[in-house]
Structures are given as structure tokens and as C-alpha cells.
Design a protein around this motif. Structure first.
Motif, PDB file in Angstrom:
ATOM      1  N   MET A   1       0.784  -1.111  -0.107  1.00  0.00           N
ATOM      2  CA  MET A   1      -0.189  -0.191   0.055  1.00  0.00           C
ATOM      3  C   MET A   1       0.711   1.192  -0.085  1.00  0.00           C
ATOM      4  O   MET A   1       1.919   1.283   0.773  1.00  0.00           O
ATOM      5  N   ALA A   2       0.347   2.270  -0.931  1.00  0.00           N
ATOM      6  CA  ALA A   2       1.203   3.357  -0.914  1.00  0.00           C
ATOM      7  C   ALA A   2       0.290   4.579  -0.372  1.00  0.00           C
ATOM      8  O   ALA A   2      -1.034   4.591  -0.492  1.00  0.00           O
ATOM      9  N   LYS A   3       1.093   5.538   0.249  1.00  0.00           N
ATOM     10  CA  LYS A   3       0.186   6.840   0.397  1.00  0.00           C
ATOM     11  C   LYS A   3       0.951   8.129   0.063  1.00  0.00           C
ATOM     12  O   LYS A   3       2.131   8.171   0.061  1.00  0.00           O
ATOM     13  N   ASP A  47      -4.235   6.625  -0.835  1.00  0.00           N
ATOM     14  CA  ASP A  47      -3.832   5.497  -0.404  1.00  0.00           C
ATOM     15  C   ASP A  47      -4.274   4.460  -1.395  1.00  0.00           C
ATOM     16  O   ASP A  47      -5.464   4.477  -2.145  1.00  0.00           O
ATOM     17  N   GLY A  48      -3.274   3.664  -2.045  1.00  0.00           N
ATOM     18  CA  GLY A  48      -3.551   2.733  -3.129  1.00  0.00           C
ATOM     19  C   GLY A  48      -2.485   1.782  -3.377  1.00  0.00           C
ATOM     20  O   GLY A  48      -1.531   1.876  -2.641  1.00  0.00           O
ATOM     21  N   HIS A  49      -2.694   0.978  -4.231  1.00  0.00           N
ATOM     22  CA  HIS A  49      -1.775  -0.204  -4.642  1.00  0.00           C
ATOM     23  C   HIS A  49      -0.822   0.317  -5.792  1.00  0.00           C
ATOM     24  O   HIS A  49      -1.538   0.798  -6.628  1.00  0.00           O
ATOM     25  N   LEU A  50       0.617   0.350  -5.808  1.00  0.00           N
ATOM     26  CA  LEU A  50       1.374   0.643  -7.029  1.00  0.00           C
ATOM     27  C   LEU A  50       1.655  -0.579  -7.744  1.00  0.00           C
ATOM     28  O   LEU A  50       1.831  -1.730  -7.443  1.00  0.00           O
ATOM     29  N   GLU A  51       1.344  -0.609  -9.112  1.00  0.00           N
ATOM     30  CA  GLU A  51       1.815  -1.591 -10.057  1.00  0.00           C
ATOM     31  C   GLU A  51       2.707  -0.933 -11.340  1.00  0.00           C
ATOM     32  O   GLU A  51       2.343   0.152 -11.742  1.00  0.00           O
ATOM     33  N   LEU A  63      -1.465   3.679 -10.155  1.00  0.00           N
ATOM     34  CA  LEU A  63      -1.872   3.751  -8.789  1.00  0.00           C
ATOM     35  C   LEU A  63      -3.320   3.447  -8.479  1.00  0.00           C
ATOM     36  O   LEU A  63      -4.230   4.234  -8.997  1.00  0.00           O
ATOM     37  N   THR A  64      -3.504   2.256  -8.069  1.00  0.00           N
ATOM     38  CA  THR A  64      -5.005   1.916  -7.930  1.00  0.00           C
ATOM     39  C   THR A  64      -5.586   2.378  -6.604  1.00  0.00           C
ATOM     40  O   THR A  64      -5.211   2.193  -5.700  1.00  0.00           O
ATOM     41  N   LYS A  66      -7.565   3.152  -3.410  1.00  0.00           N
ATOM     42  CA  LYS A  66      -8.457   2.358  -2.383  1.00  0.00           C
ATOM     43  C   LYS A  66      -9.314   3.523  -1.515  1.00  0.00           C
ATOM     44  O   LYS A  66     -10.231   3.386  -1.373  1.00  0.00           O
TER      45      LYS A  66
END
Length: 71
Positions: A1-3, A47-51, A63-64, A66
């Protein structure tokens, strides 16, 4: 998780998509988020998930979203 904090912008590459220009100078392609987030010039904390992903004309981490907070 990234902020991440930054400014939302619109790119016209690949048919158009939303990006976050983060405070550290990085750019992320946004996936998800509401109409209040997806407006040019909005400043937000996301806040999300990085790919890592590559597209035809734009290579940037995705950045998905959340959760987010408009600043």
C-alpha cells in the motif's frame, strides 16, 4: 500500500486518463476514484496499490485508488 500526496491532472495520451503528480515529482496513472477526485487541479492524499505498467504512449506506475482525501 502506498500513501501519496499531489495534484490530479488529465493526460490526453492513449485516449486520455487521469494522473497524480506527486509531491516528489513522480507521476502515477490513476485507476479508480470518484468524480470529486478526478478533476484537473485537485490536490489529494491517496492510499492505493502501486503496479508497474507500460502503455503505448505512456510508461508510469499505476496507482489503484483504495481511499483518498481531498486537501
Amino acid at each position: 500500500m502506498a500513501k501519496l500526496k499531489g495534484k490530479v491532472t488529465r493526460s490526453d495520451l492513449e485516449g486520455g486518463f487521469w494522473t497524480l503528480e506527486a509531491e516528489d515529482g513522480s507521476t502515477y496513472k490513476l485507476e479508480g476514484g470518484g468524480a470529486d477526485l478526478l478533476k484537473a487541479g485537485v490536490r489529494a492524499e491517496i492510499d492505493g496499490h502501486l503496479e508497474e505498467a507500460m502503455g503505448i504512449g505512456f510508461g508510469a506506475p499505476v496507482l489503484t485508488v483504495k481511499n483518498y482525501r481531498i486537501l
